[in-house]
Design an enzyme around this catalytic site. Sequence first.
Site, PDB file in Angstrom:
ATOM      1  N   MET A  30       0.842  -1.202   0.000  1.00 11.71           N
ATOM      2  CA  MET A  30       0.000   0.000   0.000  1.00 11.71           C
ATOM      3  C   MET A  30       0.878   1.253   0.000  1.00 11.71           C
ATOM      4  O   MET A  30       0.391   2.358   0.273  1.00 11.71           O
ATOM      5  CB  MET A  30      -0.932  -0.006   1.211  1.00 11.71           C
ATOM      6  CG  MET A  30      -1.883  -1.204   1.178  1.00 11.71           C
ATOM      7  SD  MET A  30      -3.437  -0.924   2.036  1.00 11.71           S
ATOM      8  CE  MET A  30      -2.863  -0.624   3.683  1.00 11.71           C
ATOM      9  N   GLY A  31       2.171   1.110  -0.305  1.00 11.76           N
ATOM     10  CA  GLY A  31       3.041   2.276  -0.420  1.00 11.76           C
ATOM     11  C   GLY A  31       3.536   2.791   0.914  1.00 11.76           C
ATOM     12  O   GLY A  31       3.477   2.093   1.923  1.00 11.76           O
ATOM     13  N   HIS A  34       8.906   1.357   3.482  1.00 13.16           N
ATOM     14  CA  HIS A  34       9.940   1.417   4.513  1.00 13.16           C
ATOM     15  C   HIS A  34      10.821   0.184   4.372  1.00 13.16           C
ATOM     16  O   HIS A  34      10.633  -0.621   3.441  1.00 13.16           O
ATOM     17  CB  HIS A  34       9.306   1.527   5.902  1.00 13.16           C
ATOM     18  CG  HIS A  34       8.255   0.482   6.180  1.00 13.16           C
ATOM     19  ND1 HIS A  34       8.545  -0.867   6.227  1.00 13.16           N
ATOM     20  CD2 HIS A  34       6.908   0.576   6.399  1.00 13.16           C
ATOM     21  CE1 HIS A  34       7.449  -1.555   6.489  1.00 13.16           C
ATOM     22  NE2 HIS A  34       6.428  -0.708   6.590  1.00 13.16           N
ATOM     23  N   HIS A  37       9.153  -3.243   3.614  1.00  8.43           N
ATOM     24  CA  HIS A  37       8.826  -3.453   2.202  1.00  8.43           C
ATOM     25  C   HIS A  37      10.101  -3.723   1.394  1.00  8.43           C
ATOM     26  O   HIS A  37      10.115  -4.582   0.501  1.00  8.43           O
ATOM     27  CB  HIS A  37       8.156  -2.207   1.617  1.00  8.43           C
ATOM     28  CG  HIS A  37       6.873  -1.807   2.268  1.00  8.43           C
ATOM     29  ND1 HIS A  37       6.746  -0.673   3.021  1.00  8.43           N
ATOM     30  CD2 HIS A  37       5.643  -2.392   2.268  1.00  8.43           C
ATOM     31  CE1 HIS A  37       5.492  -0.560   3.446  1.00  8.43           C
ATOM     32  NE2 HIS A  37       4.812  -1.596   3.017  1.00  8.43           N
ATOM     33  N   GLY A 154       5.027 -10.233   4.125  1.00  9.75           N
ATOM     34  CA  GLY A 154       5.747 -10.102   5.383  1.00  9.75           C
ATOM     35  C   GLY A 154       5.112 -10.935   6.500  1.00  9.75           C
ATOM     36  O   GLY A 154       3.891 -11.036   6.593  1.00  9.75           O
ATOM     37  N   LYS A 156       5.095  -9.933   9.378  1.00  9.73           N
ATOM     38  CA  LYS A 156       4.470  -8.901  10.217  1.00  9.73           C
ATOM     39  C   LYS A 156       2.937  -9.036  10.233  1.00  9.73           C
ATOM     40  O   LYS A 156       2.309  -8.918  11.267  1.00  9.73           O
ATOM     41  CB  LYS A 156       4.915  -7.536   9.682  1.00  9.73           C
ATOM     42  CG  LYS A 156       4.062  -6.360  10.035  1.00  9.73           C
ATOM     43  CD  LYS A 156       4.414  -5.857  11.403  1.00  9.73           C
ATOM     44  CE  LYS A 156       3.702  -4.604  11.828  1.00  9.73           C
ATOM     45  NZ  LYS A 156       2.518  -4.219  11.140  1.00  9.73           N
ATOM     46  N   SER A 193       4.000   1.332   8.040  1.00 10.30           N
ATOM     47  CA  SER A 193       3.744   2.659   7.449  1.00 10.30           C
ATOM     48  C   SER A 193       2.987   3.535   8.431  1.00 10.30           C
ATOM     49  O   SER A 193       3.107   4.757   8.421  1.00 10.30           O
ATOM     50  CB  SER A 193       2.930   2.525   6.163  1.00 10.30           C
ATOM     51  OG  SER A 193       3.579   1.672   5.256  1.00 10.30           O
ATOM     52  N   ARG A 194       2.191   2.907   9.299  1.00 13.77           N
ATOM     53  CA  ARG A 194       1.370   3.688  10.235  1.00 13.77           C
ATOM     54  C   ARG A 194       2.151   4.172  11.456  1.00 13.77           C
ATOM     55  O   ARG A 194       1.593   4.937  12.250  1.00 13.77           O
ATOM     56  CB  ARG A 194       0.166   2.866  10.696  1.00 13.77           C
ATOM     57  CG  ARG A 194      -0.883   2.650   9.603  1.00 13.77           C
ATOM     58  CD  ARG A 194      -2.115   1.986  10.193  1.00 13.77           C
ATOM     59  NE  ARG A 194      -3.235   1.925   9.283  1.00 13.77           N
ATOM     60  CZ  ARG A 194      -3.616   0.813   8.613  1.00 13.77           C
ATOM     61  NH1 ARG A 194      -2.920  -0.290   8.740  1.00 13.77           N
ATOM     62  NH2 ARG A 194      -4.667   0.834   7.837  1.00 13.77           N
TER      63      ARG A 194
HETATM   64  P1  AMP Z   1       1.437  -2.917   3.445  1.00  9.70           P
HETATM   65  O1  AMP Z   1       2.005  -1.876   2.551  1.00  9.70           O
HETATM   66  O2  AMP Z   1       1.363  -2.505   4.887  1.00  9.70           O
HETATM   67  O3  AMP Z   1       0.144  -3.516   2.918  1.00  9.70           O
HETATM   68  O4  AMP Z   1       2.484  -4.114   3.443  1.00  9.70           O
HETATM   69  C1  AMP Z   1       2.899  -4.698   2.232  1.00  9.70           C
HETATM   70  C2  AMP Z   1       3.707  -5.920   2.542  1.00  9.70           C
HETATM   71  O5  AMP Z   1       4.831  -5.571   3.331  1.00  9.70           O
HETATM   72  C3  AMP Z   1       2.915  -6.973   3.351  1.00  9.70           C
HETATM   73  O6  AMP Z   1       3.239  -8.268   2.874  1.00  9.70           O
HETATM   74  C4  AMP Z   1       3.428  -6.747   4.751  1.00  9.70           C
HETATM   75  O7  AMP Z   1       3.343  -7.892   5.583  1.00  9.70           O
HETATM   76  C5  AMP Z   1       4.877  -6.389   4.480  1.00  9.70           C
HETATM   77  N1  AMP Z   1       5.446  -5.671   5.626  1.00  9.70           N
HETATM   78  C6  AMP Z   1       4.940  -4.587   6.250  1.00  9.70           C
HETATM   79  N2  AMP Z   1       5.707  -4.243   7.309  1.00  9.70           N
HETATM   80  C7  AMP Z   1       6.721  -5.147   7.362  1.00  9.70           C
HETATM   81  C8  AMP Z   1       7.834  -5.344   8.229  1.00  9.70           C
HETATM   82  N3  AMP Z   1       8.068  -4.543   9.251  1.00  9.70           N
HETATM   83  N4  AMP Z   1       8.673  -6.377   7.965  1.00  9.70           N
HETATM   84  C9  AMP Z   1       8.443  -7.214   6.919  1.00  9.70           C
HETATM   85  N5  AMP Z   1       7.401  -7.079   6.055  1.00  9.70           N
HETATM   86  C10 AMP Z   1       6.542  -6.065   6.283  1.00  9.70           C
END
Ligand code: AMP
Length: 297
Positions: A30-31, A34, A37, A154, A156, A193-194
């Site tokens: 979702m952009g 960090h 990602h 992730g 996470k 991201s949050r």
């Molecule tokens: P999001 O942009 O939050 O939807 O995350 C996109 C992808 O990045 C998802 O597969 C998350 O699980 C992964 N992700 C987010 N935060 C982390 C983190 N701290 N370590 C590893 N992967 C992450």
Amino acid sequence: MRSFQQIPELRTHLNALREEQLVIGFVPTMGALHDGHIALIRRAVTECDRTVVSIFVNPIQFGPGEDFDRYPRDLAQDSRICQEEGVDALFVPAVGEMFPSADGDGPAESPTRVHVPALEDILEGAARPGHLSGVTTICAKLFNIVQPRRAYFGQKDYQQLIAIQRMVADLCMPITVVPVATVREPDGLALSSRNVYLSPEERPRAVALSAALKEGERLYAAGERNADTLREAVRDVLVRAGLSAIEYIEVADPRTMVRLNHIDDDAVLLAAVRIGALRLIDNVLLGITLNQHLRRL
Ligand code: AMP
């Protein structure tokens, strides 16, 4: 790196790569990228011939009153990162491209949804009704658009990872789902991201979530197998640190996420807490590594 907003143009580009027998890796995000990602992207770039990253703040995975409108967005910075990391194609669709019903300001909706019922009403599913099917539905759509050989998720977001693995297996999608370990700040806080929403007063307290799970890990390593004891130990650390707005602390089977009373073999320890306006989630695996997890699922 090429950037695409439209599905047909991206498809044409990727079809040409597939004709050359190139292995396409995919990292849906979702952009507001960090280092978490970036770990996924690096793994994909290392393991695949071409890597596609999508950036799409998916409206159907946000509940009413959640932060869809103010979710952090920084496309210029995200593009720079992807370019530097060797991404081949960036897919940045508008909401109307993914949900044509949302054209002309109608609400984004998907008349067809993908459900993983066993996971939808527990933990994250219970805390955020509709969230998990919003995730599986958008990933099914993105998988059909990108048709990757490998897709990176992730640890996470553990329940999301399991739901995607379940969906891919049950619907016979020809995709290998690759889990990537959680990337953390030096003090242990899982990157998200949050996290930018954390106030200077909240940020030091947020570390208690990973510290509490670490305490669970320590007890498991010392031989504790009673799930209630582990849950209570995690709760104690959270409450002592002032993180008493606890949504759940759970010990579950790492493959099915079914709640465990006693750990016979391995487990995943998960927790969600509220801190100010923010929800933090985190998890640790007990008695199993992420690589074993991938093989045994
Ligand atoms: P999001 O942009 O939050 O939807 O995350 C996109 C992808 O990045 C998802 O597969 C998350 O699980 C992964 N992700 C987010 N935060 C982390 C983190 N701290 N370590 C590893 N992967 C992450």
